[in-house]
Scaffold this motif. Sequence first.
Motif, PDB file in Angstrom:
ATOM      1  N   ARG A  42       0.907  -1.379  -0.249  1.00  0.00           N
ATOM      2  CA  ARG A  42      -0.391  -0.276  -0.286  1.00  0.00           C
ATOM      3  C   ARG A  42       0.469   1.273   0.036  1.00  0.00           C
ATOM      4  NH1 ARG A  42      -1.828   0.283   5.441  1.00  0.00           N
ATOM      5  NH2 ARG A  42      -0.482   2.004   5.543  1.00  0.00           N
ATOM      6  N   ILE A 186      -6.477  -4.072   2.571  1.00  0.00           N
ATOM      7  CA  ILE A 186      -6.634  -2.462   1.893  1.00  0.00           C
ATOM      8  C   ILE A 186      -7.849  -1.967   2.001  1.00  0.00           C
ATOM      9  CG2 ILE A 186      -5.133  -0.542   0.063  1.00  0.00           C
ATOM     10  CD1 ILE A 186      -2.541  -2.783  -0.347  1.00  0.00           C
ATOM     11  N   HIS A 213      -2.861   3.202   7.679  1.00  0.00           N
ATOM     12  CA  HIS A 213      -4.036   3.323   6.430  1.00  0.00           C
ATOM     13  C   HIS A 213      -4.898   4.637   6.811  1.00  0.00           C
ATOM     14  CE1 HIS A 213      -6.505   1.576   2.267  1.00  0.00           C
ATOM     15  NE2 HIS A 213      -5.727   2.997   2.775  1.00  0.00           N
TER      16      HIS A 213
END
Length: 379
Positions: A42, A186, A213
Amino acid sequence: MNLYGIEIDDLLYKHFLEFLSDAEIDSLFRSITTPPPRYYIRVNTLKISPRELVKRLNSRGLAVYRDEYIDDALWVPVEGPFKIPTAKKVVVVDKKAAESVMLGADLYAPAVIKTDRVNIGDEVNIVSDNGRVVALGVAVMDSDEALKARRGLYIKVEKSLYRTPKLRNLPEYAEGLFYSQSLPAILVGHIARRITQTDAVDLNSAPGGKTTHLAQMGIRVIAVDRSAQKIEKLRSEAARLGLDVFIDILLHDSRYLDRDFPKIKAGVALVDPPCTDIGVRPKIYHKVTFEAAKTLARYQIQFLKTALKIAPYVIYSTCTLTYIENEGVIEKAGAEIVDAGIEIGAPGWGCRECRRFLPHVHNTPGFFIAVLRGARKEP
């Protein structure tokens, strides 16, 4: 019952038979002994754009591609399996290390269970504790030092069963430009961003994939975990990524978060509780019983019910594939199931709004995602 080194009892097999055929069960368990064909990272979009990171990694001779569906997801091909040459000396390692080494990771001293007498420069086979040869490597430390110090790089891997680039050795990793994370995991971050732009609570935060994230998307996160060791790992990752300013870390058993910290509220809560891990790939071996899944399901519902008291929306996810730990848990939560809004994967078993990722169908790790809306009104 042994399926390609994965041991399950008859009750768990019958549990899967409620949703899959014998042939599908066979394919599922065969697939989890191998890695997915894509290894995902990511992009830390606070520091670099996906396009620029692809350019930088390509310039190092790495084949890196942007995902077709998720903007900040990149992937590299996983090659193999390869035949491992036989060496005269052997190093036996624990299961977790073997599963990393079989993808090309180097071997560090803490993972060694036993070793032949090895000198610097010796070729050795790295073998899992169940006897599977996963790599050939060259010692960069002698065995006496490795066993005494119990830290540092011991074997540099030259040939592994499968091959992915050693991304953690790159300057881009040290600079905090990316985080290794599976495609379904993700997705959880993007679902959370659609629900809230301001704040979140992650009830099972370590080692930090989902927490960081959300943080890189500017969402303030209260990150909770009961393990001091895992919390330190989370701190380290947040610092490497330059995201610690967005994260408040709390060492606590989050099943009791509403009772012990009643003022904690947020727009969304994440629950990714301990589970039977059946979807994690690749596996050297694994052993699961139906009773273990039942026990974990009781544990999982505690986290979920607490989360529903502190946020109007909860994203529940696991890296396992049993019904009892997934759809079975969210049914017991007594909350409305909201469409996760994901176009890839497949609907849940008897839950159209949920999302399942099946290793033998989608070439990903096994994963489950559900979004719940509780009774508490949004602020």
